[in-house]
Every structure is written in C-alpha cells, then in structure tokens.
Design a protein around this motif. Structure first.
Motif, short mmCIF file in Angstrom:
data_model
loop_
_atom_site.label_atom_id
_atom_site.label_comp_id
_atom_site.label_asym_id
_atom_site.label_seq_id
_atom_site.Cartn_x
_atom_site.Cartn_y
_atom_site.Cartn_z
N ALA A 9 0.88 -1.18 0.00
CA ALA A 9 0.00 0.00 0.00
C ALA A 9 0.92 1.22 0.00
O ALA A 9 2.10 1.10 0.32
CB ALA A 9 -0.90 0.00 1.25
N SER A 10 0.37 2.39 -0.32
CA SER A 10 1.27 3.55 -0.43
C SER A 10 1.88 3.87 0.94
O SER A 10 1.28 3.61 1.98
CB SER A 10 0.46 4.77 -0.92
N GLU A 11 3.04 4.44 0.92
CA GLU A 11 3.77 4.75 2.16
C GLU A 11 3.01 5.73 3.04
O GLU A 11 3.25 5.80 4.24
CB GLU A 11 5.16 5.32 1.81
N THR A 12 2.07 6.48 2.44
CA THR A 12 1.32 7.46 3.24
C THR A 12 0.10 6.82 3.90
O THR A 12 -0.64 7.47 4.63
CB THR A 12 0.83 8.60 2.31
N THR A 13 -0.09 5.52 3.67
CA THR A 13 -1.27 4.85 4.23
C THR A 13 -1.20 4.82 5.75
O THR A 13 -0.16 4.47 6.32
CB THR A 13 -1.33 3.40 3.70
N SER A 14 -2.31 5.15 6.40
CA SER A 14 -2.35 5.08 7.86
C SER A 14 -2.40 3.60 8.27
O SER A 14 -3.17 2.82 7.69
CB SER A 14 -3.62 5.79 8.36
N VAL A 15 -1.57 3.21 9.23
CA VAL A 15 -1.45 1.79 9.61
C VAL A 15 -1.57 1.66 11.13
O VAL A 15 -1.08 2.50 11.87
CB VAL A 15 -0.07 1.22 9.16
N TYR A 16 -2.23 0.61 11.58
CA TYR A 16 -2.29 0.29 13.02
C TYR A 16 -1.82 -1.15 13.16
O TYR A 16 -2.38 -2.05 12.52
CB TYR A 16 -3.74 0.45 13.53
N ASN A 17 -0.79 -1.40 13.97
CA ASN A 17 -0.14 -2.71 13.98
C ASN A 17 0.04 -3.25 15.40
O ASN A 17 1.15 -3.34 15.92
CB ASN A 17 1.22 -2.61 13.28
N PRO A 18 -1.10 -3.59 16.08
CA PRO A 18 -0.96 -4.20 17.41
C PRO A 18 -0.42 -5.62 17.26
O PRO A 18 -0.91 -6.38 16.44
CB PRO A 18 -2.39 -4.21 17.96
N ALA A 19 0.59 -5.99 18.03
CA ALA A 19 1.24 -7.30 17.87
C ALA A 19 0.50 -8.39 18.65
O ALA A 19 0.74 -9.58 18.44
CB ALA A 19 2.69 -7.23 18.34
N PHE A 20 -0.40 -7.98 19.55
CA PHE A 20 -1.11 -8.94 20.39
C PHE A 20 -2.56 -8.52 20.57
O PHE A 20 -2.92 -7.38 20.28
CB PHE A 20 -0.43 -9.03 21.78
N ASP A 21 -3.38 -9.46 21.05
CA ASP A 21 -4.72 -9.09 21.49
C ASP A 21 -5.02 -9.85 22.79
O ASP A 21 -4.19 -10.66 23.26
CB ASP A 21 -5.78 -9.36 20.40
N ILE A 22 -6.17 -9.56 23.34
CA ILE A 22 -6.54 -10.15 24.64
C ILE A 22 -7.75 -11.06 24.44
O ILE A 22 -8.78 -10.63 23.92
CB ILE A 22 -6.92 -9.07 25.67
N THR A 23 -7.60 -12.32 24.82
CA THR A 23 -8.74 -13.25 24.77
C THR A 23 -9.33 -13.39 26.17
O THR A 23 -8.62 -13.78 27.10
CB THR A 23 -8.29 -14.63 24.25
N PRO A 24 -10.63 -13.07 26.33
CA PRO A 24 -11.24 -13.19 27.66
C PRO A 24 -11.22 -14.65 28.13
O PRO A 24 -11.40 -15.57 27.33
CB PRO A 24 -12.68 -12.71 27.44
N ALA A 25 -11.05 -14.84 29.40
CA ALA A 25 -10.98 -16.20 29.98
C ALA A 25 -12.20 -17.04 29.62
O ALA A 25 -12.11 -18.25 29.41
CB ALA A 25 -10.85 -16.09 31.49
N SER A 26 -13.35 -16.38 29.45
CA SER A 26 -14.59 -17.12 29.17
C SER A 26 -14.57 -17.82 27.81
O SER A 26 -15.37 -18.72 27.55
CB SER A 26 -15.79 -16.17 29.23
N PHE A 27 -13.61 -17.42 26.95
CA PHE A 27 -13.51 -18.05 25.62
C PHE A 27 -12.48 -19.18 25.61
O PHE A 27 -12.23 -19.79 24.56
CB PHE A 27 -13.12 -17.00 24.58
N ILE A 28 -11.84 -19.40 26.76
CA ILE A 28 -10.72 -20.35 26.83
C ILE A 28 -11.17 -21.62 27.55
O ILE A 28 -11.70 -21.56 28.68
CB ILE A 28 -9.52 -19.71 27.55
N SER A 29 -10.96 -22.78 26.90
CA SER A 29 -11.40 -24.06 27.50
C SER A 29 -10.56 -24.43 28.71
O SER A 29 -11.03 -25.08 29.65
CB SER A 29 -11.31 -25.18 26.46
N GLY A 30 -9.28 -24.07 28.67
CA GLY A 30 -8.39 -24.38 29.80
C GLY A 30 -6.97 -23.98 29.48
O GLY A 30 -6.66 -23.60 28.35
N PHE A 31 -6.13 -24.06 30.52
CA PHE A 31 -4.72 -23.67 30.40
C PHE A 31 -3.85 -24.91 30.61
O PHE A 31 -3.88 -25.52 31.69
CB PHE A 31 -4.39 -22.59 31.44
N VAL A 32 -3.11 -25.28 29.57
CA VAL A 32 -2.23 -26.45 29.66
C VAL A 32 -0.90 -25.99 30.24
O VAL A 32 -0.20 -25.17 29.63
CB VAL A 32 -2.01 -27.08 28.27
N THR A 33 -0.55 -26.53 31.40
CA THR A 33 0.68 -26.08 32.09
C THR A 33 1.50 -27.30 32.52
O THR A 33 1.06 -28.45 32.33
CB THR A 33 0.34 -25.27 33.36
N GLU A 34 2.63 -27.04 33.16
CA GLU A 34 3.51 -28.14 33.61
C GLU A 34 2.96 -28.88 34.83
O GLU A 34 3.52 -29.87 35.27
CB GLU A 34 4.91 -27.61 33.92
#
Ligand SMILES: CSC[C@H]1O[C@H](OP(=O)(O)O)[C@H](O)[C@@H]1O
Length: 360
Positions: free
Chosen positions: A309-334
């Motif tokens: 896209a042209s170099e003057t294009t406005s860009v938003y580049n978040p590298a992460f997002d947040i998933t609410p716990a209610s959408f997660i089946s579980g946490f696999v840990t050690e």
C-alpha cells in the motif's frame, strides 16, 4: 529431550556473547549471530531476531550474564553493579507484552543485591542463574507437552497460530510442544498452520519446525480459520501465551481473540498452552496488559519486500490481542490443565508441586 537440528538461543562457551538463530532470515537462511552486550541483546529482542515469550526471557537472562562478563574488563569497578542494573532496565523494556522478560530480569536483578567476594564471583553467579533458567524452560516445556498430549484425539486436525515451538523457547515449545508429543505418540495428527500476519511466524517458522519433525501440516491464510471450522475440519485449537492475567484473560499473538470467538461459535475446544511463569498474578484482568504496537512497515512491506500500500497509508499494527478467559477451555501447564482464577498462593503451591515432581 532436545532433538532439533538447531537451537534458538545459547550462551557462548566463553560467556562473551549470546548466540541466536536469526529468525528473521528463516526459512531460507539458517544464520546464527553473536550479541556481545546487553544493549545488543535488547536490540535483537526489539527487532525480533529472537522472538517468542519464553525465549526472549531466556535471551535477556543471557544478555545480563554477558554484560556482567563484559564489564569485568572495564577499568571502573565502582559502577559495576549500577551499570548492571541499567542493563536489566534496558532488557526489561525491550518488549512490553510478554511477562517472561520481566520475571527473568527480576530474578537476575536479585543477585545484584547479594554480597559476593568479587565482581568475578557475581558474574559467575549471573551466568549460572541464566543457564539454570534456560534448562528449566526445556524441562517445563517437556512436561507441558506430555500433559497436554491427553487433549489430542487420534487423527486430530489442530489449528495453531503464530510460532510456539523450539524457536519460541529453548526447546520443545509450548503449544507446538504438545503437538509434537501428539505426533511422536502416534496419534497421526495434522496441523492447520495460520500464516500469522504481519510477521508470518506461522508461514516462516512453524512450517519450518513441523517439516523438520515430519509432522503433517497445511499452511492457510489467517482468514481461512473460520471457514475450516465451519467445514468441521478443526478438532482442537492450541495456541501460546505472552501474559495471562489472574482472571485468565490472555494476551497472545494478534488474531488469537478472533480464533477463540470462532472456536466458541463452532463449539471447538480452545486451549492456551503456557508455563506457569507466563501467568502474571500482579494483574487482575487483561485490561491491565500493555499491547505492543509495532512499526507500520511490518504491514506495508511483508518480509521487507515491496510496498503493498502507499507509504502514506495510515497503519495500526498491534502485535497482540486479549482473549477473555470465558472463551478459553483451559490452560495447559507443567502441572496439568488449569482453570482460573490464578492467585499468587495457588501458583506458589502449584510451582512447589512441580518442583517436588521433578525431584522425585
Ligand atoms: C511460546 S509462546 C510464544 C508467543 O510469542 C509470540 O509472539 P512474538 O512472535 O511476537 O514474540 C506469540 O504471541 C506466541 O504465542
């Protein structure tokens, strides 16, 4: 446990540099580079020479150890500990979202308050601690992989985002470690690999790792994930984490929240695979997690090539997002598959459980 033909990061034999595989050059070029100071390591983390929540923490630990060795050759011994504290600050600030950076630096920084006979003795203690953190990572990931394997049905089609393998850790990985264990235990799995725009960790890194382990996989564009779920071609979603809040809200690569919403809509299990060390009990919810915003060129010039896209294009580049716990089946840990909330007391008890397991 380690059986890769590469390593992501290690401390040079002479302790004068941190050796890292330059992940920006993969898959076409397998290039190792040496970094000789805390500032060089901090820049390597910022530029994503090395990337992945657990491994950037380990790289920072090695960076402090290398800095301690480097400063021994400096005349002014007076500012030795002060300069090392500045090195800790520099490394801790290199990327904001993954909690691993902060807990590793905090653990290394503690040694700066201990009395040693000499600067040489302090430098040796820092080298030993950084090396211990690296070896702990491998053992924890292997344990996570073994426990997470129980979630994988025979002939499962698993959807994965970003890269969470040996490249994102010291070895084995987190979500990809579970997938690898499913494969080696003969479950005949297949992996849908999301390319993971804009840095393409899936297309460039995850395909490379899976090919080396002969794990069947298919590369897809991120936006095909919903269609595959709709076509009932996904049995399980496994992703990593950069920071988990006490209530279970999870920061992970951008696109994780989208995948979690789609998985919920299609009633597909969606698991976060993470060491306990990525759970931040200092924060109550995902609202408190800083989301790293990266430069426009990562979107405008994929893999550093021509403009989309042209170099003057406005860009938003978040590298992460947040998933609410209610959408997660579980946490696999050690220590097994966990459900939030995660309090400091609960985590301390679980970490002691894990420690007693590895001792016995
Ligand atoms: C083993 S979890 C790795 C975690 O880190 C990745 O982010 P980045 O490539 O920007 O360091 C992604 O969020 C993965 O889930």
């Amino acid at each position: 446990m380690g059986s890769n033909v590469f390593f992501s990061v290690k401390l040079a034999e002479d302790h004068r540099s941190v050796v890292m595989l330059d992940q920006r050059r993969l898959p076409a070029h397998k290039e190792y580079r040496n970094f000789y100071s805390a500032s060089e390591v901090a820049e390597a983390i910022r530029k994503m020479v090395v990337r992945g929540a657990p491994v950037i923490g380990v790289a920072a630990g090695f960076g402090i150890a290398v800095e301690a060795q480097r400063l021994l050759n400096c005349e002014d011994k007076e500012s030795y500990r002060k300069d090392l504290k500045l090195a800790c600050d520099l490394l801790e600030q290199s990327r904001p979202t993954a909690v691993n950076l902060s807990w590793v630096v905090k653990r290394m920084r503690k040694l700066l308050s201990v009395e040693y006979d000499s600067e040489e003795a302090l430098a040796s203690a820092l080298i030993e601690e950084a090396s211990l953190i690296a070896s702990e990572d491998v053992a924890i990931n292997y344990r996570i992989a073994k426990l997470g394997n129980q979630l994988i049905p025979q002939k499962a089609n698993i959807l994965h985002l970003c890269n969470t393998g040996a490249l994102a850790t010291v070895d084995w990985g987190t979500a990809l470690g579970v997938i690898r264990m499913g494969h080696v235990s003969g479950k005949e799995i297949h992996v849908w690999v999301c390319e993971t725009r804009p840095r393409l960790q899936g297309a460039r890194l995850t395909t490379w790792e899976l090919q080396q382990q002969s794990i069947p996989m298919t590369l897809i564009v991120d936006s095909a994930a919903g269609y595959l779920m709709q076509m009932k071609k996904v049995d399980l979603c496994l992703v990593g984490a950069d920071r988990v809040a006490s209530n279970g809200d999870t920061a992970n690569k951008i696109g994780t929240y989208t995948m979690a919403c789609l998985a919920r809509l299609h009633d597909i299990p969606f698991y976060i695979v993470t060491p306990l060390s990525s759970i931040d009990t200092d924060i109550l919810s995902g609202e408190e997690i800083q989301i790293e915003e990266r430069v426009s060129d990562e979107i405008l010039r994929p893999s550093g090539e021509s403009l989309i896209a042209s170099e003057t294009t406005s860009v938003y580049n978040p590298a992460f997002d947040i998933t609410p716990a209610s959408f997660i089946s579980g946490f696999v840990t050690e220590v097994g598959i966990l459900q939030p909330p995660f309090t400091l007391q609960v985590l301390d008890k679980l970490k002691k459980e894990y420690q007693s397991h590895i001792v016995n």
